[in-house]
Design an enzyme around this catalytic site. Structure first.
Site, short mmCIF file in Angstrom:
data_model
loop_
_atom_site.label_atom_id
_atom_site.label_comp_id
_atom_site.label_asym_id
_atom_site.label_seq_id
_atom_site.Cartn_x
_atom_site.Cartn_y
_atom_site.Cartn_z
N SER A 85 0.83 -1.21 0.00
CA SER A 85 0.00 0.00 0.00
C SER A 85 0.86 1.25 0.00
CB SER A 85 -0.90 0.01 1.24
OG SER A 85 -1.50 1.27 1.41
N HIS A 126 -12.89 -2.27 -3.11
CA HIS A 126 -12.07 -1.79 -1.99
C HIS A 126 -12.49 -2.48 -0.68
CE1 HIS A 126 -9.29 1.79 -1.22
NE2 HIS A 126 -9.41 1.27 -0.03
N THR A 184 -5.03 2.74 -7.65
CA THR A 184 -6.36 2.58 -7.03
C THR A 184 -7.24 3.75 -7.46
OG1 THR A 184 -5.44 1.35 -5.20
CG2 THR A 184 -7.59 2.37 -4.83
#
Ligand SMILES: Cc1cc2nc3c(=O)[nH]c(=O)nc-3n(C[C@H](O)[C@H](O)[C@H](O)COP(=O)(O)O)c2cc1C
Ligand SMILES: CC(C)CC(=O)C(=O)O
Length: 364
Positions: free
Chosen positions: A108, A253, A157
């Site tokens: 991430s 998500h 994303t």
């Protein structure tokens, strides 16, 4: 001694026991009514497997290739934020778990270990997930750091122009720490009178004007292949291909953004049809069992990403827990393949599952 967990749900219970409530709620929670959160898991139970018998399944090969990287199974670790809130070793432990199982890890953008720490901790193939900050210079720097540190792809994303409303985080006044990657660049500690400082962090830093034309910008700053994460419709799948991405991740998500978005498994096939095999389609959301992975592969996914289940392993037992969760899912997938008459991931076909819609049509 406490009993060893035998499935992901039991790991979730261990994580609940190990974590402060604020963090457990952050990891498990979804947006608003959490309708999509429940659906992500329950929609799998409405898909039935059509097993084939009397196939020689004495040898099962689960290995596959993802963007040219050979992996032991069609399983990747989904990028999830702030692993040090789950375990003091953070993303380094997760990466080592991935390396031990020979699968790819998504790191991430909002990690608590730095890109460099994760890269030097083990030889896992790593993909770098990115958000786009209003400060594009910082985002470009992060992409360059990922490139320099041997990451194999960028995961953009695209479902987070603003953060979804996670009511548990608001109630708990969830606090995000200063993220080490951004030290000296930008503060990630925002205090909010709305309750969750993660929401405030996203509101201040994320670029809500991000749109399709920005993929050109991203391609101009990196040579790495780009996967786009957050596709839920055929329209956006077609746009993603036109924009020149190397792959698509069907994802909502983990139901943390738009509540009442569809369960991801219910729209996977729509996306797969639109893509027509031009790029690989990956999948995440609600995967807790090997049978879930089998169903996603049967509906056309090249591989699945695992979010919460990995965090539960990490919270319960650090690197060992990550390894155990992946191994558990791999073992379950292998057994499902054997009992369905599939020796390799290529053998898993559309005819191995029947959806609720198909059962309904059959009854008419
Ligand atoms: C605690 C948590 C943090 C997450 N952080 C990120 C993130 O930083 N970037 C991102 O692209 N997705 C993030 N996600 C979404 C995951 O990548 C993935 O889409 C989702 O977890 C899949 O669903 P599952 O948890 O049911 O497996 C996060 C999900 C969770 C649960
Ligand atoms: C820090 C957050 C923006 C990370 C995230 O994507 C999430 O919590 O779902």
């Amino acid at each position: 001694m406490a009993e060893e967990p035998v499935n992901v749900n039991e790991f979730q219970e261990l994580a609940r026991q190990a974590l402060p409530k604020m963090y457990y709620d952050y990891y498990t929670g979804g947006a608003e009514d959490q309708h999509t959160l429940k659906e992500n898991v329950e929609a799998f139970s409405r898909i039935i497997i059509r097993p084939r018998i009397l196939v020689d399944v004495s040898k099962i090969d689960m290995s596959t290739t993802i963007l040219g990287h050979k992996t032991s199974a069609p399983i990747m670790i989904a990028p999830t934020a702030m692993h040090k809130l789950a375990h003091h070793e953070g993303e380094v432990a997760t990466a080592r778990g991935a390396a031990a199982c020979d699968i790819i890890m998504g790191l991430s953008y909002m990690s608590t270990c730095t890109v460099e720490e994760v890269a030097s901790s083990c030889n896992a193939v790593r993909f770098f997930q990115m958000y786009v900050y209003k400060r594009r210079d910082i985002t470009a720097l992060m992409v360059h750091r990922a490139e320099k540190n041997g990451f194999g792809a960028i995961i953009l994303t695209a479902d987070t122009p603003r953060l979804g409303r996670r009511e548990a985080d608001i109630k708990n006044k969830m606090i995000a720490p200063q993220l080490k990657n951004f030290e000296g660049l930008i503060s990630t500690e925002y205090v909010s009178d709305k309750g969750s400082n993660i929401e405030a962090l996203a509101a201040v830093t994320f670029d809500a004007s991000l749109c399709w034309k920005d993929i050109e910008w991203l391609k101009s700053i990196t040579k790495l292949p780009i996967l786009i994460k957050g596709v839920l419709t055929s329209e956006d799948a077609i746009k993603a291909i036109e924009a020149g991405v190397a792959g698509i991740i069907v994802s909502n998500h983990g139901a943390r953004q738009l509540d009442y978005a569809p369960a991801t498994i219910s729209v996977l096939e729509e996306v797969v049809h639109a893509v027509q095999g031009k790029v690989p389609v990956f999948f995440d959301g609600g995967v807790r069992r090997g049978t879930d992975i089998f169903k996603a592969l049967a509906l056309g996914a090249k591989a699945v990403l695992i979010g919460r289940a990995v965090i539960y392993g990490l919270a319960a037992k650090g690197e060992v827990g990550v390894k155990q969760v992946i191994q558990m899912l791999r073992d379950e997938l292998e057994l499902t393949m054997a009992l369905s008459g599939c020796c390799s991931v290529e053998d898993i076909t559309r005819s191995h599952v029947i959806t609720e819609k198909e059962r309904f049509i059959c009854r008419m």
